[in-house]
Design a protein around this motif. Structure first.
Motif, PDB file in Angstrom:
ATOM      1  N   HIS A   1       0.886  -1.106   0.138  1.00 26.60           N
ATOM      2  CA  HIS A   1      -0.047  -0.051   0.183  1.00 26.60           C
ATOM      3  C   HIS A   1       0.960   1.153   0.169  1.00 26.60           C
ATOM      4  O   HIS A   1       1.755   1.425   0.774  1.00 26.60           O
ATOM      5  N   ILE A   2       0.476   2.100  -0.925  1.00 27.04           N
ATOM      6  CA  ILE A   2       1.278   3.355  -1.146  1.00 27.04           C
ATOM      7  C   ILE A   2       0.307   4.580  -1.016  1.00 27.04           C
ATOM      8  O   ILE A   2      -0.549   4.329  -2.174  1.00 27.04           O
TER       9      ILE A   2
ATOM     10  N   GLU B   1       1.249  10.666  -0.985  1.00 19.70           N
ATOM     11  CA  GLU B   1       2.706  10.632  -0.926  1.00 19.70           C
ATOM     12  C   GLU B   1       3.459  10.107  -2.306  1.00 19.70           C
ATOM     13  O   GLU B   1       4.357  10.723  -2.819  1.00 19.70           O
ATOM     14  N   LEU B   2       2.627   9.367  -3.200  1.00 15.81           N
ATOM     15  CA  LEU B   2       2.998   9.095  -4.654  1.00 15.81           C
ATOM     16  C   LEU B   2       2.897  10.462  -5.401  1.00 15.81           C
ATOM     17  O   LEU B   2       3.848  10.502  -6.352  1.00 15.81           O
ATOM     18  N   ILE B   3       1.781  11.406  -5.219  1.00 15.33           N
ATOM     19  CA  ILE B   3       1.729  12.606  -5.783  1.00 15.33           C
ATOM     20  C   ILE B   3       3.010  13.599  -5.538  1.00 15.33           C
ATOM     21  O   ILE B   3       3.572  13.979  -6.288  1.00 15.33           O
ATOM     22  N   GLU B   4       3.268  13.501  -4.173  1.00 16.62           N
ATOM     23  CA  GLU B   4       4.217  14.383  -3.943  1.00 16.62           C
ATOM     24  C   GLU B   4       5.566  13.875  -4.389  1.00 16.62           C
ATOM     25  O   GLU B   4       6.287  14.718  -4.919  1.00 16.62           O
ATOM     26  N   LEU B   5       5.994  12.619  -4.378  1.00 14.72           N
ATOM     27  CA  LEU B   5       7.296  12.306  -4.987  1.00 14.72           C
ATOM     28  C   LEU B   5       7.236  12.315  -6.379  1.00 14.72           C
ATOM     29  O   LEU B   5       8.611  12.745  -6.994  1.00 14.72           O
TER      30      LEU B   5
ATOM     31  N   ILE C   1      11.990   5.932  -6.650  1.00 16.99           N
ATOM     32  CA  ILE C   1      10.669   5.543  -5.702  1.00 16.99           C
ATOM     33  C   ILE C   1      10.585   4.130  -5.349  1.00 16.99           C
ATOM     34  O   ILE C   1      10.273   3.820  -4.216  1.00 16.99           O
ATOM     35  N   SER C   2      10.699   3.101  -6.343  1.00 20.14           N
ATOM     36  CA  SER C   2      10.654   2.035  -6.277  1.00 20.14           C
ATOM     37  C   SER C   2      11.810   1.353  -5.230  1.00 20.14           C
ATOM     38  O   SER C   2      11.635   0.599  -4.106  1.00 20.14           O
ATOM     39  N   GLU C   3      12.782   2.156  -5.031  1.00 18.78           N
ATOM     40  CA  GLU C   3      13.983   1.693  -4.258  1.00 18.78           C
ATOM     41  C   GLU C   3      13.794   2.290  -2.860  1.00 18.78           C
ATOM     42  O   GLU C   3      13.903   1.719  -1.785  1.00 18.78           O
TER      43      GLU C   3
ATOM     44  N   ARG D   1       0.360   1.593  -9.361  1.00 20.59           N
ATOM     45  CA  ARG D   1      -0.120   2.407  -8.485  1.00 20.59           C
ATOM     46  C   ARG D   1      -0.441   3.624  -9.167  1.00 20.59           C
ATOM     47  O   ARG D   1      -1.394   4.614  -8.930  1.00 20.59           O
ATOM     48  N   LEU D   2       0.431   4.280  -9.902  1.00 18.81           N
ATOM     49  CA  LEU D   2       0.394   5.292 -10.932  1.00 18.81           C
ATOM     50  C   LEU D   2      -1.070   5.319 -11.591  1.00 18.81           C
ATOM     51  O   LEU D   2      -1.838   6.245 -11.670  1.00 18.81           O
ATOM     52  N   ARG D   3      -0.982   4.202 -12.453  1.00 23.05           N
ATOM     53  CA  ARG D   3      -2.386   3.818 -13.172  1.00 23.05           C
ATOM     54  C   ARG D   3      -3.640   3.849 -12.356  1.00 23.05           C
ATOM     55  O   ARG D   3      -4.522   4.287 -12.684  1.00 23.05           O
TER      56      ARG D   3
END
Length: 340
Positions: A7-8, A12-16, A27-29, A41-43
């Motif tokens: 779960h992300i 957080e994903l939008i920020e990064l 991001i994967s690292e 997750r982006l999709r």
């Protein structure tokens, strides 16, 4: 079984990814997961994935620590810098600067137009750093000569080594060298021809500078050039004698050997660069692989769609009937159903 789905949070994903412009790999690292997980997750969150060009640009700017805009480049140019000096200032390749300028529709020459721009700017600003400073002019000229010499040596090495690469690279090198001698003097409608052909030159490993020596070049009409084909009108010894080169010491060892095609059994020739070749042509390669697929496919029982009779068939085939009569009846019925 427990749900191990990572779960992300969307925020957080939008920020990064969007605001900090971090790459998917970075991001994967951070989350210790695969890159495909981040893409999924982006999709899911309907966040547009950047193109390869945009990703490279962002990675470049993150490494640089500053956004390399056209305005910043032009600011340095207007201060009196040359393109290579701007590249050195930002710590990037000169091509990166010229590419940004071309994208913005700006083209600067390193010679007259750029020099004129620098002189005008220096006079406007009341500076004599460039316009009236022979020492600085000499230093700049030496630097330009050094850059051009380095580029020429690199290009020359590429021409000399082209015969060790593919035929396409070799032909390109020979054409470029030949164009040097007839760039201005070539009459309209005439083509450059190699007396000792490019095809034979590649097979015998002749370096491009020797094959494109003025002795080996002549001008022909398109019709004459096409009728000549890929054959040579002089011998190898005559070529080296005319070019003034010792022909025994420069020829690459290319063994032209014969093999038997695995598909059709026909004998074909190959060079040591293609020593693993098994087929005489691409169609033969495709036919052989198809036969292999058929041979390795399972034999299955299939019921005829017309009469219901069971028949043996290779699994790879899509045949639905047991014979020609049933196939004709089945196709007739299908056509009738389609038309009605």
């Amino acid at each position: 079984m427990a749900n191990t789905r990572l779960h992300i949070p969307e925020e957080e994903l939008i920020e990064l990814y969007v605001y900090q412009k971090l790459s998917i790999n970075t991001i994967s690292e951070t989350y210790n997961c695969a890159t495909n997980t981040i893409k999924s997750r982006l999709r899911e969150y309907n966040i547009p994935i950047r193109s390869k060009g945009e990703s490279l640009k962002n990675n470049f700017e993150n490494r640089l620590g500053v956004s390399l805009t056209v305005e910043k480049i032009m600011e340095k140019i207007n201060e009196g810098m040359f393109i290579y000096e701007v590249a050195e200032f930002f710590g990037v390749n000169r091509k990166s600067i010229t590419k940004r300028l071309k994208e913005a529709g700006i083209e600067l020459s390193q010679h007259e137009s750029h020099q004129k721009l620098m002189t005008e700017n220096n006079i406007k600003q009341g500076k004599e750093r460039w316009a009236n400073n022979p020492t600085l002019q000499k230093k700049h000229q030496e630097k330009l000569e050094k850059i051009n010499k380095k580029r020429s040596e690199k290009a020359q090495l590429g021409y000399e080594m082209a015969h060790l690469k593919s035929y396409g690279e070799y032909k390109k090198a020979c054409v470029r060298l030949a164009n040097r001698f007839y760039e201005k003097e070539r009459p309209e409608g005439m083509q450059i021809d190699h007396k000792y052909s490019v095809h034979d030159g590649y097979l015998n490993g002749i370096p491009a500078p020797i094959l494109s020596h003025p002795f080996n070049l002549r001008l022909l009409t398109a019709e004459e050039n096409n009728s000549k084909g890929i054959g040579s009108i002089i011998t190898l010894e005559e070529l080296y004698k005319g070019a003034g080169e010792p022909w025994n010491s420069t020829i690459k060892e290319i063994k032209r050997l014969a093999k038997t095609c695995k598909n059709c059994g026909k004998e074909f020739f190959y060079t040591n660069q293609h020593k693993h070749a098994k087929f005489c042509s691409k169609p033969c390669s495709r036919r052989y692989r198809y036969k292999e697929q058929v041979a390795n496919s399972k034999t299955v029982n299939r019921n005829c769609v017309n009469c219901g009779k069971s028949f043996l068939i290779k699994e790879i085939f899509k045949t639905a009937t047991c014979g020609r009569v049933c196939a004709a009846k089945h196709n007739y019925r299908r056509r009738k159903e389609t038309s009605s």
